[in-house]
Each structure stands twice: as C-alpha cells, then as structure tokens.
Design an enzyme around this catalytic site. Structure first.
Site, PDB file in Angstrom:
ATOM      1  N   TYR A   2       2.782  -1.478   0.181  1.00 15.03           N
ATOM      2  CA  TYR A   2       1.404  -1.118   0.924  1.00 15.03           C
ATOM      3  C   TYR A   2       0.711  -0.372   0.382  1.00 15.03           C
ATOM      4  CZ  TYR A   2      -1.095   0.865   5.260  1.00 15.03           C
ATOM      5  OH  TYR A   2      -2.063   1.226   5.980  1.00 15.03           O
TER       6      TYR A   2
ATOM      7  N   LYS B 133       1.242  -5.363   1.621  1.00 21.80           N
ATOM      8  CA  LYS B 133       0.103  -5.284   2.547  1.00 21.80           C
ATOM      9  C   LYS B 133      -1.064  -4.766   1.790  1.00 21.80           C
ATOM     10  CE  LYS B 133      -1.512  -2.816   6.415  1.00 21.80           C
ATOM     11  NZ  LYS B 133      -1.022  -1.750   7.587  1.00 21.80           N
TER      12      LYS B 133
END
Length: 290
Positions: A132, A160
């Site tokens: 992320y 992400k």
C-alpha cells in the site's frame, strides 16, 4: 487474486466504542450491492486510532459477517516491521483472506529499508499481501523499482497505488507485468489505471455508492467502455467530495447522512466543519443519496 471493486470500509463508532451492529450492517450493504472484497482496518477504517484489541475485533466481526462470501483483506501495516508481522499473523488466525500493508510511516525508510520490511513480513506470514503506497500520508514513496523487486515474492500479490500519479502506476505495470496486480487507491483514477492494466480499486466512494463503483469496474471488464466512462465521469464529483477534508472524516459524515452509522471519528480527527458539511449534503442530494 484480489480484483474488482474493493471497499475500504469505515469503522463505525458509538459513544467512543466500535459499533459492531452497524459494522455488520455495513458489510451486508456492501455485499448486497456487488462489492468484490472488503478491507477492514485500513486508512478509511481509522486503524491508527484502534487499540490492538479493537483492531483484532473489527477484523473478526467482518470475517464472521462476510462468512466467506467475498474475500476479507485486513489492514495490518505498521512502521515497526516486528509489529506488522504480529498483526498480519493475527489477521491470518482470525480468518482474513489477505492483508493490506501500508508503507512504514514517520520513520522514512530508504528503498532498501522498504524492501526489507515487506520481504520480512511476506517471509514470516503465509498470507496473500497487498503493498500500500500512499506517500501523501506516510512521507515515503515506494518506487516502481522496489515494487518490481518485491513482486517476485509468492506472498506479495498486489499493490494499492495511491500516489495519484498515473505515471507511477504505469511504471509499476510496465516493470511488474503480471507478477502482481495493480489496484487504484484513488477513486477518481480507477478507470485510467484499469485502462493501463490495473485490476480494480480499493475504494472510499464505495462506502456510499457500492453498486456504482462495482458497475464501473464490471463495465470495463466486460468491454463496455462507454458505460465505464459514463460512470467514471458521473462518480467524479462525489469521489472528490470524499476528500473535502482528511479521509475518513467526509465519508463518515456521508454514511451518517444516509442513516447507516454515526459520523463519530476519533481524535485527533475532528467532525467535518459546518461549511464543508453543507457542501457535502448538497452534493449528496444531487446524487439522490439523501
């Protein structure tokens, strides 16, 4: 592995405590409206102000309520590698299908430090993991070259990408190929990232418009680019409104306006300012959400 419309679900509070009843209702709202996976304890879930006990309990409640209908991807990131390993292991034991690990924040590791951090967690816990990258919050940018080094690990399955940069997302796609999936971390560029080869979105907007976010992803995957483009442009204003102040303050207010849970957030977050609440209310009325 984890693709489509994935919601970064809010954590509802009531009088300072996690509101488990409302959390279960929010899970049902998501599944009923086509959401492909659920992320508890992410940025939008206020993970940074949950105690360890609360963090585990939120994951447990979501896993129980989902009951294997869609994947549950638990937020397990930390700026301590040892702690990230422990939290990720706990999530696995609680039945999570995967983990989302934000880059270590505040201590500003080098690219080598980031590589070693993620590799250590992936080596320690046999659970599918999503990197992320959100430098606007963490103060560090996980560069495409580092992502490429990590993409060969069998337990690292996706990233992400929340830099807001199509260039960086494209560089990750170019360097990694099909080794890992790229998921948009920003609702307003989901379609462009998917057009470049991304596989979906971890969405804030899906908290209030899950059907529409899911329909956008589905339309693109079905080759219906006209409908995907229509939904992309349609969702743009409401998606931008979710960041009228720091996330998750606006989306918590929006979910509350829909009557689904309290707008309560934990300090140091504060309720949405009155002027911004008025703007958000007007936008939600435009979308006939209230």
């Amino acid at each position: 592995m984890f693709q489509g419309s994935i919601v970064a679900i809010v954590t509802p509070f009531k009088n300072g405590a996690v509101d488990e009843e409302k959390l279960r209702e929010l899970v049902e709202f998501q599944i009923e409206n086509g959401t492909d996976a659920i992320v508890p304890c992410g940025t939008t879930g206020e993970s940074s102000t949950l105690s360890y006990v609360e963090h585990d309990r939120v994951i447990q409640v979501v896993v129980e309520q989902v009951n294997k209908r869609v994947p549950v991807i638990a937020g397990t990131g930390s700026n301590s590698t040892h702690e990230a390993i422990e939290i990720t292991q706990h999530a696995k034991e609680l039945g999570a299908d995967g983990a989302l690990l934000v880059t270590p924040y505040y201590n500003k590791p080098s690219q080598e430090g980031l590589f070693r951090h993620y590799k250590a967690v992936a080596d320690a816990v046999a659970l599918p993991q999503i990197l992320y990258n959100v430098p606007g919050r963490t103060g560090v940018n996980l560069l495409p070259e580092t992502v490429a080094r990590l993409s060969v690990h069998q337990n690292i399955v996706a990233i992400k990408e929340a830099t807001g940069s199509l260039q960086q997302a494209s560089e990750v796609l170019a360097l990694c190929g099909d080794k890992i999936d790229v998921l948009s971390g920003d609702d307003f560029i989901t379609l462009p990232i998917m057009a470049a080869g991304g596989k979906g979105v971890i969405s804030v907007t899906a908290n209030i418009m899950p059907k529409e976010v899911s329909s956008l992803v589905d339309a693109f995957n079905a080759g219906n680019l006209e409908e995907a483009r229509r939904l992309h442009l349609y969702l743009l204003k409401i998606s931008n409104a979710m960041f009228i102040e720091s996330n998750p303050v606006p989306v918590k207010a929006a979910v509350s306006l829909m009557g689904k849970c309290s707008s309560e957030v934990r300090l140091p977050l504060a309720p949405l300012m009155e002027a911004n609440l008025a703007k958000l209310t007007a936008i939600m009325k435009e979308y006939k959400l209230i």
